[in-house]
Write a protein that holds these residues in place. Structure first.
Motif, PDB file in Angstrom:
ATOM      1  N   TYR A 539     -15.289  47.853   2.894  1.00  0.00           N
ATOM      2  CA  TYR A 539     -16.135  48.335   3.984  1.00  0.00           C
ATOM      3  C   TYR A 539     -15.637  47.696   5.275  1.00  0.00           C
ATOM      4  CZ  TYR A 539     -17.981  43.654   4.111  1.00  0.00           C
ATOM      5  OH  TYR A 539     -18.075  42.296   4.243  1.00  0.00           O
ATOM      6  N   HIS A 540     -16.180  48.140   6.370  1.00  0.00           N
ATOM      7  CA  HIS A 540     -15.976  47.396   7.615  1.00  0.00           C
ATOM      8  C   HIS A 540     -17.107  47.738   8.574  1.00  0.00           C
ATOM      9  CE1 HIS A 540     -14.406  50.463  10.558  1.00  0.00           C
ATOM     10  NE2 HIS A 540     -14.344  51.147   9.439  1.00  0.00           N
ATOM     11  N   CYS A 541     -17.330  46.846   9.527  1.00  0.00           N
ATOM     12  CA  CYS A 541     -18.370  47.046  10.532  1.00  0.00           C
ATOM     13  C   CYS A 541     -17.736  47.718  11.748  1.00  0.00           C
ATOM     14  CB  CYS A 541     -18.993  45.696  10.927  1.00  0.00           C
ATOM     15  SG  CYS A 541     -19.919  44.912   9.573  1.00  0.00           S
ATOM     16  N   GLU A 542     -18.110  48.951  11.965  1.00  0.00           N
ATOM     17  CA  GLU A 542     -17.527  49.756  13.035  1.00  0.00           C
ATOM     18  C   GLU A 542     -18.486  49.810  14.219  1.00  0.00           C
ATOM     19  OE1 GLU A 542     -17.056  54.326  12.988  1.00  0.00           O
ATOM     20  OE2 GLU A 542     -15.174  53.534  12.148  1.00  0.00           O
ATOM     21  N   CYS A 543     -17.922  49.680  15.424  1.00  0.00           N
ATOM     22  CA  CYS A 543     -18.773  49.701  16.616  1.00  0.00           C
ATOM     23  C   CYS A 543     -19.513  51.027  16.704  1.00  0.00           C
ATOM     24  CB  CYS A 543     -17.919  49.501  17.873  1.00  0.00           C
ATOM     25  SG  CYS A 543     -17.159  47.863  17.984  1.00  0.00           S
ATOM     26  N   ARG A 544     -20.796  50.940  17.058  1.00  0.00           N
ATOM     27  CA  ARG A 544     -21.596  52.153  17.210  1.00  0.00           C
ATOM     28  C   ARG A 544     -21.122  52.939  18.437  1.00  0.00           C
ATOM     29  NH1 ARG A 544     -26.366  52.004  14.201  1.00  0.00           N
ATOM     30  NH2 ARG A 544     -26.853  49.954  13.285  1.00  0.00           N
ATOM     31  N   ASP A 549     -14.675  47.592  20.695  1.00  0.00           N
ATOM     32  CA  ASP A 549     -14.314  46.207  20.374  1.00  0.00           C
ATOM     33  C   ASP A 549     -13.587  45.585  21.557  1.00  0.00           C
ATOM     34  OD1 ASP A 549     -14.117  44.599  17.492  1.00  0.00           O
ATOM     35  OD2 ASP A 549     -12.682  43.908  18.993  1.00  0.00           O
ATOM     36  N   ASN A 550     -13.885  44.296  21.799  1.00  0.00           N
ATOM     37  CA  ASN A 550     -13.267  43.593  22.924  1.00  0.00           C
ATOM     38  C   ASN A 550     -11.892  43.015  22.590  1.00  0.00           C
ATOM     39  OD1 ASN A 550     -13.852  41.408  21.287  1.00  0.00           O
ATOM     40  ND2 ASN A 550     -15.504  40.627  22.595  1.00  0.00           N
ATOM     41  N   GLY A 551     -11.409  43.326  21.422  1.00  0.00           N
ATOM     42  CA  GLY A 551     -10.080  42.852  21.028  1.00  0.00           C
ATOM     43  C   GLY A 551     -10.091  41.697  20.059  1.00  0.00           C
ATOM     44  N   MET A 552     -11.256  41.107  19.782  1.00  0.00           N
ATOM     45  CA  MET A 552     -11.356  39.977  18.862  1.00  0.00           C
ATOM     46  C   MET A 552     -11.475  40.447  17.416  1.00  0.00           C
ATOM     47  SD  MET A 552     -11.013  37.485  20.859  1.00  0.00           S
ATOM     48  CE  MET A 552     -11.371  36.148  19.712  1.00  0.00           C
ATOM     49  N   GLU A 558     -19.486  41.434  15.769  1.00  0.00           N
ATOM     50  CA  GLU A 558     -19.949  40.679  16.928  1.00  0.00           C
ATOM     51  C   GLU A 558     -19.082  40.923  18.160  1.00  0.00           C
ATOM     52  OE1 GLU A 558     -20.056  36.633  15.782  1.00  0.00           O
ATOM     53  OE2 GLU A 558     -21.930  36.798  14.654  1.00  0.00           O
ATOM     54  N   SER A 559     -17.857  41.411  17.935  1.00  0.00           N
ATOM     55  CA  SER A 559     -16.954  41.630  19.062  1.00  0.00           C
ATOM     56  C   SER A 559     -17.175  42.981  19.732  1.00  0.00           C
ATOM     57  CB  SER A 559     -15.490  41.526  18.592  1.00  0.00           C
ATOM     58  OG  SER A 559     -15.251  42.395  17.493  1.00  0.00           O
TER      59      SER A 559
END
Length: 774
Positions: A539-544, A549-552, A558-559
């Motif tokens: 799995y992975h946590c994908e930005c809504r 993502d800020n690159g981290m 959290e990024s």
């Protein structure tokens, strides 16, 4: 002195870059396969140019495979190459996912080019030099029903993709290994008889066995620089010369030391025979042989016997103790002439055997040296013992056969042949142990545990190494043995014992057939700005939506940070409204006192408030305008609706022709089904199987990574010698046993050995036994 090699290298590189390529070595694949003559499902059509010849690949029952002779001829030219170019011109049908060219042996793909419409990808499958399968993915859409010129150039670790004479991608990758085994197969337009069917037109399929091969396809693109392989090859040659110089200097120094120690010495060689020691030049008679000692070796020859002229009443015969025949009287018995000492056996009227002789003589006294008396029906005679040959024609005197000197022995590796009277012995070299009467080995690797046999295999010690054979009930090559299961373990699962599967991480079930939905089962807690996305095996946590993502790239999301759609002009607000950024979204606000329409702007077109439309680029997505905001979603599939769009809802396609066969040839999938096979995500779409590498979570802050057995994704390791993937840093060199500096990634054979291969891994020297050498 140190600057000279660099200056020489610079001059050579300039010469290579300016001299141009050698004459092209081409393999016309279409001509080699005699396409159009004997392959059903392939039709000759008009090509890219009006007068050119092309072939339409259609149907799914074709079998475009090179014959064994043609395949071997093609592979012979390709084996060992680290520079070559694949050229072709094609027109691929829309929505098709197919293999253009495949060279493979069993499940090992040594060179395969694939184009996938569902994923908009070009994939190059190959084996690396450390025998790992690798897939290089180039995001590009070829399946658009248009003509394209394709060039895939390989130069050592350098791959360049040209499409329509434009350089699309240029990458440094793990070096492909063209050590293609015998009996490998060559397919065109398909992976095998069941999968990977390319649909469309192909022409001018060529393998150019040289770098920069795209120039022959696109002459305007001329070569201006040497390839990576040109440079690395020259560097490697210089390092090899340095290595050879160091070894030669060492041998010369040792030879000079030995010469000094021998100055002023006089060594007389002696000979030994039957316990007697003879000096150089000594001569003596041994039985019926004249022997001499020459250069430490005994040389014996049979005694020369001059021809005899005997009187009429005599005849030549051997006398006891004599090596040559002598004239002896003859006698007459029952009408026949016998020489003195001859014997004659006859039978009387009653059948009893009687022996008559001209003189009473014991034949056992005649058969003297290494000879024995034998009684035959015709009479008694002398015969040489085993391992001896006759010195006289009556075999009364026999000499030993030197099986070692004459090469008539069976001594094998790590032994020395020692002659013995009538036979020979195979003596093991010092420090070696005996395997059988004829061979020795350095040590018994099976007994000492210095072998790589699987725990479910039997170890057999051999000369110079060992061999492994799986125990009954297990299959494999002996190094890796796997249990036979009643059924198949799916999704990369391993059969460890009968009817028992160990699943890869992220799967469960008796046959590992079920993906664990980490998101649904609550195993994962993503940040509020991210959403959990389940993938096959992980799995992975994908930005809504509204965040990026800020690159981290933090694992839990959290990024993820807010996107200012207003500032970046990524909003859909009409001109009569004002964009107002919000956390994770935006709002189209109507200025005070105005009557706003609530319309939206989408793809530079005005969409009215509450309007619903289907995307031009994706007929399976439906969008709507709500008070200035555009919201899009995938079409909801209702398989009970007979008018359901099967293109957008492949899972609703009930036709047998839309089903797919699993790679094992046993399981069947419906259109829209997905599964994992050999670390690839596969999907069945309208009867065609498309597979692509599994997406792995990023491995950060790792210099060395390794893929654990039974898994698909790399993990960090601290021991560089356990790593199968490293980021080579040419500034981190290694020093070998000769003091020679080696680049990271370079390999060499350890001095004084034949089968120990060493590799430099970012300043660390890792050595291991090459199993192919044993």
């Amino acid at each position: 002195r140190h600057g000279a090699p660099a200056r020489v290298l610079y001059i050579i590189v300039r010469l290579v870059a300016g001299s141009g390529a050698e004459p092209a070595q081409r393999v016309d694949v279409l001509e080699e396969l005699k396409l159009g003559e004997s392959f059903s499902g392939v039709l000759q059509v008009r090509g890219f140019h009006n007068q050119s010849r092309a072939f339409l690949f259609q149907d799914s029952w074709r079998n475009v495979r090179a014959s064994a002779a043609v395949a071997e001829g093609l592979l012979q030219k390709l084996r060992g190459r680290i520079e070559f170019t694949l050229l072709l011109t094609l027109k691929q049908e829309r929505l098709n996912s197919g293999v253009i060219l495949s060279i493979h042996h069993s499940e090992q793909r040594f060179l395969e080019l694939e184009s996938s419409a569902p994923r908009n990808e070009i994939r190059l499958h190959y084996h690396t030099q450390d025998q790992r399968p690798h897939t290089e993915v180039f995001p590009y859409r070829l399946a658009d029903d248009r003509w394209h010129k394709i060039s895939v150039g390989v130069s050592s670790s350098h791959i360049v993709l040209h499409v329509d004479c434009s350089r699309i991608y240029e990458r440094v990758v793990d070096t492909p290994a063209m050590d293609i085994p015998a009996l490998s197969s060559v397919w065109l337009g398909q992976r095998n008889a069941a999968h990977g069917f390319y649909k469309g037109i192909m022409q001018d399929v060529q393998l150019v066995l040289m770098p920069q091969g795209h120039i022959s396809q696109c002459p305007d693109l001329n070569r201006t620089c040497p390839t990576c392989n040109d440079f690395h090859g020259l560097v490697q040659k210089i390092m090899e010369l340095q290595d050879l110089l160091a070894k030669t200097s060492s041998k010369l120094a040792r030879a000079e030391e030995k010469m000094k120690s021998l100055d002023g010495c006089y060594c007389e060689k002696t000979c030994s025979l039957d316990g007697e020691v003879y000096r150089e030049g000594d001569a003596w008679i041994d039985g019926c042989r004249n022997c001499t000692c020459s250069n430490g070796t005994v040389k014996c020859e049979a005694v020369y016997c001059p021809p005899l002229l005997c009187a009429p009443d005599t005849a030549p015969t051997y006398m006891p103790g004599a090596c040559c025949k002598e004239c002896q009287p003859v006698c007459i018995f029952r009408g026949r002439v016998y020489v003195e000492r001859d014997k004659k056996s006859v039978r009387d009227a009653e059948g009893n055997c009687q022996l008559f002789e001209s003189i009473d003589l014991d034949f056992s006294q005649i058969c003297v040296e290494n000879s024995e008396c034998v009684n035959l029906e015709a009479g008694a005679c002398c015969s040489c013992k085993d391992g001896f040959r006759s010195l006289r024609d009556d075999s009364a005197y026999c000499q030993d056969i030197d099986e070692c000197a004459e090469g008539k022995h069976y001594c094998r590796e790590n032994t020395v042949c020692v002659n013995t009277p009538g036979s020979f012995m195979c003596i093991c070299h010092t420090g070696y142990i005996r395997i059988d009467d004829y061979s020795c080995t350095e040590h018994d690797e099976c007994v000492t545990g210095q072998h790589d046999c699987d725990e479910n295999a039997l170890c057999f010690n051999t000369v110079g190494g060992h061999s492994c054979s799986c125990k009954p009930g297990f299959v494999g090559n002996g190094t890796v043995c796997r249990a036979l299961c009643d059924g198949l373990c799916q999704n990369g699962g391993s059969c460890i014992s009968p009817d028992t599967c160990i699943c890869q991480q992220g799967f469960t079930g008796k046959r590992c057939e079920t993906d664990i939905d980490e998101c649904l089962d609550g195993f994962v807690e993503c940040d509020s700005r991210a959403t959990c996305v389940n993938l096959p095996g992980w799995y992975h946590c994908e930005c809504r939506d509204g965040y990026h993502d800020n690159g981290m790239f933090s694992a839990n999301g959290e990024s993820c940070e807010d996107i200012d759609e207003c500032e970046m002009e990524r909003h859909s607000c009409a001109n009569d409204t004002v964009c107002f950024n919000m956390d994770g979204s935006y709002d189209c606000r109507c200025p005070h006192g105005k009557n706003c329409s609530g319309d939206c702007v989408h793809d530079n077109k005005v969409k009215h408030n509450s309007q619903i439309w289907v995307l031009d680029s994706d007929r399976c997505s439906v969008c709507s305008c709500q008070n200035g905001l555009v919201m899009c979603r995938r079409m909801v599939c209702d398989c009970d609706n007979p008018t359901a769009d099967l293109f957008c809802c492949p899972e609703c396609d009930p036709r047998i022709s839309s089903q797919c066969l699993h790679q094992n040839g046993v399981l069947t999938y419906s259109s829209g089904d997905s599964w994992v096979e050999n670390c690839q995500q596969c999907q069945c779409l309208r009867g065609e199987v498309d597979c692509w590498p599994i997406s792995c979570p990023p491995v950060q802050d790792c210099e060395f990574t390794a893929v654990p057995e039974g898994e698909c994704c790399p993990r960090c390791v601290t021991n560089p010698c356990q790593a199968n993937t490293i980021s080579n840093d040419i500034t981190k060199t290694c020093t070998d046993e000769h003091g020679i500096s080696r680049f990271s990634g370079s390999t060499w054979t350890k001095h004084g050995t034949e089968c120990i291969l060493c590799q430099c891994k970012n300043g660390h020297v890792c050595c291991s036994v090459d199993p192919l050498c044993l």
